[in-house]
Design a protein around this motif. Sequence first.
Motif, mmCIF file in Angstrom:
data_model
loop_
_atom_site.group_PDB
_atom_site.id
_atom_site.type_symbol
_atom_site.label_atom_id
_atom_site.label_comp_id
_atom_site.label_asym_id
_atom_site.label_seq_id
_atom_site.Cartn_x
_atom_site.Cartn_y
_atom_site.Cartn_z
ATOM 1 N N VAL A 99 0.836 -1.204 0.000
ATOM 2 C CA VAL A 99 0.000 0.000 0.000
ATOM 3 C C VAL A 99 0.868 1.251 0.000
ATOM 4 O O VAL A 99 0.600 2.219 -0.724
ATOM 5 C CB VAL A 99 -0.956 -0.001 1.205
ATOM 6 C CG1 VAL A 99 -1.705 1.324 1.297
ATOM 7 C CG2 VAL A 99 -1.954 -1.150 1.099
ATOM 8 N N ARG A 100 1.934 1.236 0.794
ATOM 9 C CA ARG A 100 2.832 2.396 0.831
ATOM 10 C C ARG A 100 3.495 2.637 -0.520
ATOM 11 O O ARG A 100 3.666 3.789 -0.949
ATOM 12 C CB ARG A 100 3.899 2.188 1.907
ATOM 13 C CG ARG A 100 3.390 2.398 3.334
ATOM 14 C CD ARG A 100 4.464 2.118 4.337
ATOM 15 N NE ARG A 100 3.999 2.331 5.711
ATOM 16 C CZ ARG A 100 4.671 1.954 6.789
ATOM 17 N NH1 ARG A 100 5.848 1.358 6.656
ATOM 18 N NH2 ARG A 100 4.164 2.176 7.992
ATOM 19 N N ALA A 101 3.872 1.555 -1.209
ATOM 20 C CA ALA A 101 4.505 1.702 -2.524
ATOM 21 C C ALA A 101 3.548 2.359 -3.520
ATOM 22 O O ALA A 101 3.929 3.256 -4.282
ATOM 23 C CB ALA A 101 4.962 0.337 -3.036
ATOM 24 N N TYR A 102 2.294 1.932 -3.503
ATOM 25 C CA TYR A 102 1.316 2.516 -4.418
ATOM 26 C C TYR A 102 0.959 3.944 -4.010
ATOM 27 O O TYR A 102 0.723 4.800 -4.869
ATOM 28 C CB TYR A 102 0.068 1.642 -4.495
ATOM 29 C CG TYR A 102 0.207 0.516 -5.494
ATOM 30 C CD1 TYR A 102 -0.234 0.663 -6.805
ATOM 31 C CD2 TYR A 102 0.812 -0.678 -5.143
ATOM 32 C CE1 TYR A 102 -0.088 -0.350 -7.738
ATOM 33 C CE2 TYR A 102 0.963 -1.708 -6.059
ATOM 34 C CZ TYR A 102 0.511 -1.533 -7.352
ATOM 35 O OH TYR A 102 0.662 -2.538 -8.280
ATOM 36 N N ALA A 103 0.914 4.194 -2.718
ATOM 37 C CA ALA A 103 0.642 5.559 -2.260
ATOM 38 C C ALA A 103 1.756 6.502 -2.711
ATOM 39 O O ALA A 103 1.502 7.638 -3.123
ATOM 40 C CB ALA A 103 0.500 5.588 -0.748
ATOM 41 N N SER A 104 3.001 6.014 -2.640
ATOM 42 C CA SER A 104 4.137 6.816 -3.093
ATOM 43 C C SER A 104 4.051 7.059 -4.602
ATOM 44 O O SER A 104 4.320 8.174 -5.083
ATOM 45 C CB SER A 104 5.447 6.096 -2.741
ATOM 46 O OG SER A 104 6.563 6.803 -3.225
ATOM 47 N N ALA A 105 3.667 6.013 -5.356
ATOM 48 C CA ALA A 105 3.517 6.157 -6.806
ATOM 49 C C ALA A 105 2.422 7.167 -7.131
ATOM 50 O O ALA A 105 2.562 7.991 -8.043
ATOM 51 C CB ALA A 105 3.195 4.811 -7.445
ATOM 52 N N PHE A 106 1.318 7.124 -6.375
ATOM 53 C CA PHE A 106 0.226 8.068 -6.631
ATOM 54 C C PHE A 106 0.668 9.496 -6.337
ATOM 55 O O PHE A 106 0.344 10.412 -7.091
ATOM 56 C CB PHE A 106 -0.999 7.701 -5.791
ATOM 57 C CG PHE A 106 -2.221 8.488 -6.158
ATOM 58 C CD1 PHE A 106 -3.014 8.096 -7.219
ATOM 59 C CD2 PHE A 106 -2.564 9.632 -5.457
ATOM 60 C CE1 PHE A 106 -4.146 8.838 -7.586
ATOM 61 C CE2 PHE A 106 -3.684 10.374 -5.800
ATOM 62 C CZ PHE A 106 -4.467 9.969 -6.883
ATOM 63 N N ASP A 107 1.425 9.681 -5.263
ATOM 64 C CA ASP A 107 1.933 11.018 -4.952
ATOM 65 C C ASP A 107 2.813 11.541 -6.086
ATOM 66 O O ASP A 107 2.750 12.724 -6.444
ATOM 67 C CB ASP A 107 2.724 10.995 -3.646
ATOM 68 C CG ASP A 107 1.826 10.825 -2.428
ATOM 69 O OD1 ASP A 107 0.607 11.045 -2.543
ATOM 70 O OD2 ASP A 107 2.360 10.469 -1.354
ATOM 71 N N ALA A 108 3.630 10.639 -6.645
ATOM 72 C CA ALA A 108 4.490 11.041 -7.756
ATOM 73 C C ALA A 108 3.672 11.386 -8.998
ATOM 74 O O ALA A 108 4.005 12.325 -9.739
ATOM 75 C CB ALA A 108 5.488 9.922 -8.073
ATOM 76 N N LEU A 109 2.602 10.640 -9.233
ATOM 77 C CA LEU A 109 1.719 10.941 -10.362
ATOM 78 C C LEU A 109 1.056 12.309 -10.176
ATOM 79 O O LEU A 109 0.939 13.089 -11.124
ATOM 80 C CB LEU A 109 0.654 9.855 -10.499
ATOM 81 C CG LEU A 109 1.131 8.523 -11.075
ATOM 82 C CD1 LEU A 109 0.088 7.426 -10.828
ATOM 83 C CD2 LEU A 109 1.420 8.652 -12.563
ATOM 84 N N CYS A 110 0.628 12.603 -8.959
ATOM 85 C CA CYS A 110 0.027 13.914 -8.670
ATOM 86 C C CYS A 110 1.023 15.038 -8.919
ATOM 87 O O CYS A 110 0.662 16.099 -9.435
ATOM 88 C CB CYS A 110 -0.468 13.958 -7.220
ATOM 89 S SG CYS A 110 -1.936 12.961 -6.898
ATOM 90 N N ALA A 126 3.513 14.948 -11.020
ATOM 91 C CA ALA A 126 3.788 15.056 -12.456
ATOM 92 C C ALA A 126 2.596 15.620 -13.221
ATOM 93 O O ALA A 126 2.754 16.198 -14.303
ATOM 94 C CB ALA A 126 4.157 13.683 -13.020
ATOM 95 N N ALA A 127 1.396 15.458 -12.674
ATOM 96 C CA ALA A 127 0.170 15.898 -13.356
ATOM 97 C C ALA A 127 -0.036 17.400 -13.195
ATOM 98 O O ALA A 127 0.599 18.061 -12.365
ATOM 99 C CB ALA A 127 -1.032 15.146 -12.787
#
Length: 271
Positions: A239-250, A252-253
């Motif tokens: 979950v932490r890995a995906y949360a970190s990925a989502f933060d990075a997507l935000c 970059a967006a």
Amino acid sequence: MLLRRRREEVGLTLEEVARHLECHKATISRLELGRSGLRARDLRQLLELYGVTDEERVESYVEMSRQGRKSGWWERHASGLRPAYTDFIALEAEAVGMRSYQPLLIPGLLQTPAYARCIIAAHPAVVSEEELERRVEVRLGRQALLAGGGSLTFRAVIGEAALRSGVGGESVMRAQVEHLLEVADRPNVDVQVLPLGVGEHPGGSGPFVIFTFPLPEESHVVCEEGLLTSVYLDSVDEVRAYASAFDALCAAALSPRVSCDMLAELVLGLK
């Protein structure tokens, strides 16, 4: 807690029970904690698995479940939905927060009826008009979670390709983009657009959703969405890995404000 006690008495893990019912182990955990309704059919399967065969005892469990449960609105459609999808809807209904990354499609909670019908009709598992209408009804029913500034907080990162697709033709896409502008104005919804030219980013593995619950971090769940099935992940590290990925997507967006400006420009271009 009675179900947990019975499971532990026979030495079964959450994973083993989840495989038996073809659902996610987080679903079994919430059932044991009384946080999800349990259909009588599934309860009977569980009790059989746990070695409870006396019909009188089985009926007592069924009656306790009937008195304590709160039926989900989607259950009248359950016979026509994949177990993985009903798990998804149940998770969605219990969550206080959702973070969704969709590179090629508009997230289901933000779709218009016309857009949803086009997307669902193209799915290889939909084989009849009746099934199509049932699935559209379910998808639109889910959207009540966001109505009127509801308790669910929804954050979406949507790929620009999803906005520039030809789903349903120009009129369908124009109405869909206008709807995105409308829902993005709600206090519990954030929409960000990931531009086509952004370069490398951590969303290359495909769409995913992170469900957050009003419980410890260990209860959060990630869903990797596939064509015919979905994968659910719930370890803290996953979950932490995906949360970190989502933060990075935000990061970059485009920001929510700039994203709305882009959506407004797209609406003008589709007229």
